[in-house]
Write a protein that holds these residues in place. Structure first.
Motif, short mmCIF file in Angstrom:
data_model
loop_
_atom_site.label_atom_id
_atom_site.label_comp_id
_atom_site.label_asym_id
_atom_site.label_seq_id
_atom_site.Cartn_x
_atom_site.Cartn_y
_atom_site.Cartn_z
N LEU A 163 152.71 10.33 -27.61
CA LEU A 163 152.15 9.41 -26.62
C LEU A 163 151.63 10.16 -25.41
O LEU A 163 150.57 9.81 -24.86
CB LEU A 163 153.20 8.37 -26.20
N GLU A 164 152.36 11.20 -24.99
CA GLU A 164 151.92 12.00 -23.85
C GLU A 164 150.58 12.69 -24.16
O GLU A 164 149.66 12.69 -23.33
CB GLU A 164 152.99 13.04 -23.52
N HIS A 165 150.48 13.25 -25.34
CA HIS A 165 149.23 13.93 -25.70
C HIS A 165 148.11 12.92 -25.91
O HIS A 165 146.95 13.19 -25.56
CB HIS A 165 149.44 14.76 -26.96
N TYR A 166 148.44 11.76 -26.44
CA TYR A 166 147.44 10.71 -26.66
C TYR A 166 146.88 10.22 -25.33
O TYR A 166 145.67 9.97 -25.21
CB TYR A 166 148.09 9.56 -27.42
N ALA A 167 147.74 10.11 -24.34
CA ALA A 167 147.32 9.58 -23.04
C ALA A 167 146.65 10.63 -22.17
O ALA A 167 145.68 10.34 -21.46
CB ALA A 167 148.53 9.00 -22.31
N ASN A 168 147.17 11.86 -22.20
CA ASN A 168 146.72 12.87 -21.24
C ASN A 168 146.12 14.13 -21.85
O ASN A 168 145.55 14.95 -21.13
CB ASN A 168 147.90 13.28 -20.35
N GLY A 169 146.28 14.32 -23.15
CA GLY A 169 145.76 15.52 -23.78
C GLY A 169 144.24 15.47 -23.93
O GLY A 169 143.61 14.41 -23.81
N GLU A 170 143.67 16.61 -24.21
CA GLU A 170 142.23 16.71 -24.41
C GLU A 170 141.92 17.53 -25.65
O GLU A 170 142.69 18.43 -26.02
CB GLU A 170 141.55 17.37 -23.20
#
Length: 354
Positions: free
Chosen positions: A318-325
């Protein structure tokens, strides 16, 4: 000129089929390919090339006798982690081609792991006598440098594969997350259960459509089916036989959760965010090169060990989905341009053939 192309072709592995498709795309037009395949009829139909059975000695002998060049066409052919037979088979064919006087090229290779002394010996012996060598990772390049064998280092050739649209894919609900897992001894039933719950919880939290991509259905299909049975939202299991279309799928994906090496390559090459799960040094190497978030399945991997509970997995996704690039366009272009060095090696080496 006719060139025999040798790899793990016609064996139902999408990554190796992508390597073959890329090699055919990059091969000089003056060269007529002859492919060694586990399914020559399918290979001939799909790519419009001549193909012969890879395990038929008379057919292989005839193919070599009618050709002027022999090319190892990408992948981890010289490794003994999956089978001690691999170096003997591929190394034996390379030595046979060299003994018959063919121009020989080791192209887009990932060398190793080589656990056995005999595997290291035959790998060094065959590569020393190649007319051209290109490798896809720094560890392979360092090994060859230690052996005194010159080589061209460039990203995996599949970076340069031209992608295309998969008919009907756009009709799937968006947003979409892709999952490309494979069977492995370290992917235990307990870990698979955690992963399955984490994917289901991630889907619930994000309202995504889960696209399950079994890159090698005989090994990955059961896992894809197992995960699908535990999802409450929309999903699709897609077996894509056209490598360009498989790569194109990742254009419409928001996040890829990938174990398969070429799933990672295709995802990042198409600008998709990717979270990797490494089962092999080749996956670890690309993860480290690209600074991708990842877990290792073994404590021996220099990566964070895969969490032992589903909630931690879900939160990290979820963290990577929301803030990752994903990689920037400039980064992708750089890798594609450098992957084309494999094409340059082909042209330069084959041009020397009388």
């Amino acid at each position: 000129m006719r060139a025999v192309l040798c790899g793990y072709y016609g064996m139902g592995n999408s990554g190796d089929e992508a390597l073959l498709a890329t090699l055919l795309q990059l091969l000089p037009r003056s060269v007529t390919p002859l492919v060694l395949s586990g399914n020559p009829e399918e290979t001939a139909r799909r790519y419009g090339v001549e193909a012969v059975p890879r395990k038929s000695l008379p057919a292989v002998w005839s193919a070599l006798g009618r050709s002027q060049a022999f090319i190892w066409g990408g992948g981890s052919l010289m490794q003994d982690a999956t089978s001690a037979v691999n170096p003997l088979y591929y190394g034996g064919l390379m030595k046979l081609a060299q003994g018959m006087g063919l121009m020989t090229i080791a192209w887009g290779q990932g060398i190793g792991p080589l656990h056995r002394r005999s595997s290291r010996w035959i790998t060094r012996w065959t590569l020393q006598n190649c007319d051209g060598v290109s490798v896809r990772d720094g560890a392979s390049a360092q090994l060859l440098t230690d052996w005194g064998i010159p080589c061209q280092l460039a990203p995996d050739p599949v970076w340069a594969l031209k992608s295309s649209h998969l008919p009907g894919f756009a009709n799937l609900p968006a947003p979409r997350v892709a999952v490309a897992l494979r069977g492995h001894v370290h992917l235990t039933p307990e870990r698979l259960a955690h992963l399955t719950k984490a994917i289901a919880d991630f889907q619930t939290a994000t309202q995504t459509c889960v696209v399950l991509l079994p890159f090698q259905p005989v090994k990955d299909g059961a896992i894809a089916t197992h995960i699908a049975q535990h999802l409450s939202g929309p999903y699709e299991i897609i077996q894509v036989t056209n490598p360009a279309q498989l790569k194109g799928v990742f254009r419409g994906i928001e996040l890829a959760i990938a174990m398969r090496f070429h799933a990672v390559v295709m995802a990042v090459a198409e600008g998709c965010r990717c979270f990797a799960i490494s089962y092999d040094p080749k996956v670890t190497q690309i993860v480290q090169e690209l600074s991708l978030p990842a877990w290792g399945l073994s404590a021996a991997e220099p990566l964070p060990l895969i969490p032992d509970n589903a909630s931690t997995m879900t939160q990290q996704w979820l963290e990577h989905y929301a803030n990752g690039e994903g990689l920037s366009d400039v980064q992708v272009r750089s890798h594609v341009d450098r992957a084309l060095l494999h094409a340059a090696l082909l042209s330069q080496t084959l041009a020397k053939t009388p």
